[in-house]
Design a protein around this motif. Sequence first.
Motif, PDB file in Angstrom:
ATOM      1  N   ALA A  61       4.985   3.337   6.007  1.00 23.53           N
ATOM      2  CA  ALA A  61       5.087   4.644   5.353  1.00 23.53           C
ATOM      3  C   ALA A  61       6.508   5.187   5.469  1.00 23.53           C
ATOM      4  O   ALA A  61       7.056   5.757   4.516  1.00 23.53           O
ATOM      5  CB  ALA A  61       4.082   5.613   5.973  1.00 23.53           C
ATOM      6  N   TYR A  62       7.125   4.990   6.644  1.00 29.70           N
ATOM      7  CA  TYR A  62       8.488   5.483   6.849  1.00 29.70           C
ATOM      8  C   TYR A  62       9.494   4.707   6.020  1.00 29.70           C
ATOM      9  O   TYR A  62      10.301   5.284   5.270  1.00 29.70           O
ATOM     10  CB  TYR A  62       8.858   5.400   8.327  1.00 29.70           C
ATOM     11  N   VAL A  63       9.478   3.376   6.140  1.00 27.70           N
ATOM     12  CA  VAL A  63      10.472   2.546   5.454  1.00 27.70           C
ATOM     13  C   VAL A  63      10.352   2.679   3.940  1.00 27.70           C
ATOM     14  O   VAL A  63      11.348   2.883   3.234  1.00 27.70           O
ATOM     15  CB  VAL A  63      10.344   1.075   5.896  1.00 27.70           C
ATOM     16  N   VAL A  64       9.139   2.582   3.411  1.00 27.61           N
ATOM     17  CA  VAL A  64       8.953   2.686   1.969  1.00 27.61           C
ATOM     18  C   VAL A  64       9.306   4.093   1.490  1.00 27.61           C
ATOM     19  O   VAL A  64       9.904   4.265   0.413  1.00 27.61           O
ATOM     20  CB  VAL A  64       7.515   2.308   1.573  1.00 27.61           C
ATOM     21  N   ALA A  75       2.343  -4.953  15.093  1.00 24.63           N
ATOM     22  CA  ALA A  75       0.913  -5.174  15.274  1.00 24.63           C
ATOM     23  C   ALA A  75       0.133  -4.531  14.129  1.00 24.63           C
ATOM     24  O   ALA A  75       0.612  -3.597  13.476  1.00 24.63           O
ATOM     25  CB  ALA A  75       0.451  -4.578  16.613  1.00 24.63           C
ATOM     26  N   LEU A  76      -1.071  -5.031  13.888  1.00 23.49           N
ATOM     27  CA  LEU A  76      -1.926  -4.441  12.854  1.00 23.49           C
ATOM     28  C   LEU A  76      -2.071  -2.939  13.045  1.00 23.49           C
ATOM     29  O   LEU A  76      -2.047  -2.171  12.084  1.00 23.49           O
ATOM     30  CB  LEU A  76      -3.309  -5.100  12.899  1.00 23.49           C
ATOM     31  N   ARG A  77      -2.197  -2.523  14.299  1.00 22.26           N
ATOM     32  CA  ARG A  77      -2.476  -1.113  14.563  1.00 22.26           C
ATOM     33  C   ARG A  77      -1.268  -0.210  14.329  1.00 22.26           C
ATOM     34  O   ARG A  77      -1.417   1.003  14.210  1.00 22.26           O
ATOM     35  CB  ARG A  77      -2.961  -0.937  16.002  1.00 22.26           C
ATOM     36  N   GLY A  78      -0.055  -0.778  14.245  1.00 21.70           N
ATOM     37  CA  GLY A  78       1.131   0.058  14.163  1.00 21.70           C
ATOM     38  C   GLY A  78       1.980  -0.104  12.932  1.00 21.70           C
ATOM     39  O   GLY A  78       2.828   0.747  12.651  1.00 21.70           O
ATOM     40  N   VAL A  79       1.755  -1.167  12.163  1.00 23.85           N
ATOM     41  CA  VAL A  79       2.653  -1.433  11.046  1.00 23.85           C
ATOM     42  C   VAL A  79       2.499  -0.408   9.926  1.00 23.85           C
ATOM     43  O   VAL A  79       3.440  -0.170   9.158  1.00 23.85           O
ATOM     44  CB  VAL A  79       2.447  -2.863  10.513  1.00 23.85           C
ATOM     45  N   GLY A  80       1.349   0.227   9.837  1.00 22.06           N
ATOM     46  CA  GLY A  80       1.144   1.212   8.777  1.00 22.06           C
ATOM     47  C   GLY A  80       2.104   2.377   8.854  1.00 22.06           C
ATOM     48  O   GLY A  80       2.639   2.825   7.838  1.00 22.06           O
ATOM     49  N   ALA A  81       2.340   2.879  10.055  1.00 22.41           N
ATOM     50  CA  ALA A  81       3.272   4.000  10.221  1.00 22.41           C
ATOM     51  C   ALA A  81       4.690   3.588   9.859  1.00 22.41           C
ATOM     52  O   ALA A  81       5.434   4.344   9.228  1.00 22.41           O
ATOM     53  CB  ALA A  81       3.208   4.520  11.656  1.00 22.41           C
ATOM     54  N   LEU A 131      -5.713  -1.595   8.649  1.00 22.16           N
ATOM     55  CA  LEU A 131      -4.534  -1.186   7.905  1.00 22.16           C
ATOM     56  C   LEU A 131      -4.857   0.076   7.105  1.00 22.16           C
ATOM     57  O   LEU A 131      -6.033   0.383   6.871  1.00 22.16           O
ATOM     58  CB  LEU A 131      -4.093  -2.314   6.971  1.00 22.16           C
ATOM     59  N   PRO A 132      -3.856   0.823   6.667  1.00 19.96           N
ATOM     60  CA  PRO A 132      -4.108   2.078   5.948  1.00 19.96           C
ATOM     61  C   PRO A 132      -4.971   1.865   4.705  1.00 19.96           C
ATOM     62  O   PRO A 132      -4.736   0.941   3.924  1.00 19.96           O
ATOM     63  CB  PRO A 132      -2.699   2.543   5.561  1.00 19.96           C
ATOM     64  N   HIS A 170       0.840  -1.208   0.000  1.00 19.88           N
ATOM     65  CA  HIS A 170       0.000   0.000   0.000  1.00 19.88           C
ATOM     66  C   HIS A 170       0.871   1.253   0.000  1.00 19.88           C
ATOM     67  O   HIS A 170       0.639   2.183  -0.788  1.00 19.88           O
ATOM     68  CB  HIS A 170      -0.908  -0.003   1.228  1.00 19.88           C
ATOM     69  N   ALA A 171       1.882   1.288   0.871  1.00 20.87           N
ATOM     70  CA  ALA A 171       2.761   2.456   0.941  1.00 20.87           C
ATOM     71  C   ALA A 171       3.522   2.643  -0.366  1.00 20.87           C
ATOM     72  O   ALA A 171       3.753   3.778  -0.805  1.00 20.87           O
ATOM     73  CB  ALA A 171       3.724   2.307   2.117  1.00 20.87           C
ATOM     74  N   ALA A 172       3.913   1.532  -1.004  1.00 22.62           N
ATOM     75  CA  ALA A 172       4.632   1.627  -2.269  1.00 22.62           C
ATOM     76  C   ALA A 172       3.750   2.238  -3.358  1.00 22.62           C
ATOM     77  O   ALA A 172       4.193   3.088  -4.140  1.00 22.62           O
ATOM     78  CB  ALA A 172       5.122   0.244  -2.689  1.00 22.62           C
ATOM     79  N   LEU A 173       2.502   1.802  -3.419  1.00 23.19           N
ATOM     80  CA  LEU A 173       1.584   2.386  -4.398  1.00 23.19           C
ATOM     81  C   LEU A 173       1.386   3.871  -4.148  1.00 23.19           C
ATOM     82  O   LEU A 173       1.303   4.670  -5.096  1.00 23.19           O
ATOM     83  CB  LEU A 173       0.242   1.649  -4.349  1.00 23.19           C
ATOM     84  N   GLU A 174       1.313   4.255  -2.886  1.00 20.58           N
ATOM     85  CA  GLU A 174       1.163   5.671  -2.553  1.00 20.58           C
ATOM     86  C   GLU A 174       2.374   6.482  -3.005  1.00 20.58           C
ATOM     87  O   GLU A 174       2.269   7.675  -3.294  1.00 20.58           O
ATOM     88  CB  GLU A 174       0.971   5.832  -1.040  1.00 20.58           C
ATOM     89  N   GLN A 175       3.541   5.830  -3.066  1.00 17.86           N
ATOM     90  CA  GLN A 175       4.777   6.501  -3.496  1.00 17.86           C
ATOM     91  C   GLN A 175       4.978   6.435  -5.011  1.00 17.86           C
ATOM     92  O   GLN A 175       5.985   6.915  -5.528  1.00 17.86           O
ATOM     93  CB  GLN A 175       5.984   5.857  -2.809  1.00 17.86           C
ATOM     94  N   GLY A 176       4.023   5.808  -5.717  1.00 20.35           N
ATOM     95  CA  GLY A 176       4.168   5.683  -7.162  1.00 20.35           C
ATOM     96  C   GLY A 176       5.084   4.554  -7.578  1.00 20.35           C
ATOM     97  O   GLY A 176       5.530   4.517  -8.733  1.00 20.35           O
ATOM     98  N   LEU A 177       5.355   3.618  -6.685  1.00 16.99           N
ATOM     99  CA  LEU A 177       6.205   2.475  -6.990  1.00 16.99           C
ATOM    100  C   LEU A 177       5.353   1.286  -7.437  1.00 16.99           C
ATOM    101  O   LEU A 177       4.134   1.279  -7.256  1.00 16.99           O
ATOM    102  CB  LEU A 177       7.029   2.083  -5.763  1.00 16.99           C
TER     103      LEU A 177
END
Length: 367
Positions: A346-349, A337-343, A62-63, A22-29
Amino acid sequence: MPIANDNIAIVGAGQSGLTAAHAALEQGLRPMLLEASDRAAGSWPRYYDSLALFSPARYSSLPGMAFGGDPERYPRRDEVVAYLERYAAALVERGAELRAGARVEAVLPAGEPGASGFLVRLADGQELTAPAVIAASGSFGRPHRPALPGLDTFTGPVLHVAGYRCPASLPGEHVVVVGAGNSAVQVAYELAAERRVTLASREPIRFVAQRPLGRDLHFWFRLAGFDRLPLARAEAPPGSPVLDDGRYRRALREGRYTRRAMFTRLEGDHAVWPDGERERVDAVLLATGYRPNLPYLTDLGALDDGGHPRQRRGLSVTHPGLGYLGLEWQRTPSSNALRGVGADAAYVVGMLARHLRGAPQRAGERS
């Protein structure tokens, strides 16, 4: 497959891998998910039957996709599986590539020493290349089995909680559960309905009320910002607290299961306790946690001698373009955890996207 500057390979399609996509798609990857099993739900289908989330649905999305249903309920295992499969389908509709049954055997440098990018070798012999890789394979495949005295010569069955599904998974009348975390207590409570259960641990169980003042603990975490604390301010505690709605502590108090200090050794089919008492034991269940499951990075030189990734805040300190997700206490208390992996995703990607675009990647940079 030639290296494409906007391509990113993600090992694992569980909660961490899906959030990375999801984060990769948001970054255009263009994310490519490589999942060893036949479905995009990570380890969730293999958890024990009665498992429920420790956080309500409202905090477990998840986001980009709400969990749905009563926001105050605690979704059970099969609900989480269905949610993750819906999430994966939505990612594919947006352009993510998902390859099920694609077990990654090795990640290696692509090309000559010093060249950028990675070669990803699959168990079926296929080889793929990508300029960036995220290891999101979790830890379920590497259950921790501590070197307890006599464990290897114990004559009864020894089962890690990774292989436990329901009480029928274990034979006998007396089961010793080793551990003091959520899984240990949940399984001990379940087994105690029809067995004699002893919970053996080095430290006493630390119960924490799941709904203080009528609100779930995660409401208070969110209010106080605890789940977003950087590790410099919120170091990992020595033992995991057990979230309790009252039944686990009450069952222990009433003697439905008992807790004893860790046995000094196992002898045949007996446990020897610190006070010298010998007691027959029919089976041992290890609820002793997991370790990062990253054997495919061994030849890359990205791991330390214990198999742990050399990383900071989810970014490799040995190989630019390599990231991690789903590690316990990776950046915050809720990183795995499900509740925290989204953040974390976003950072790592985001940092890997900078690397792919030629900007410097600094593992310690905050965002």
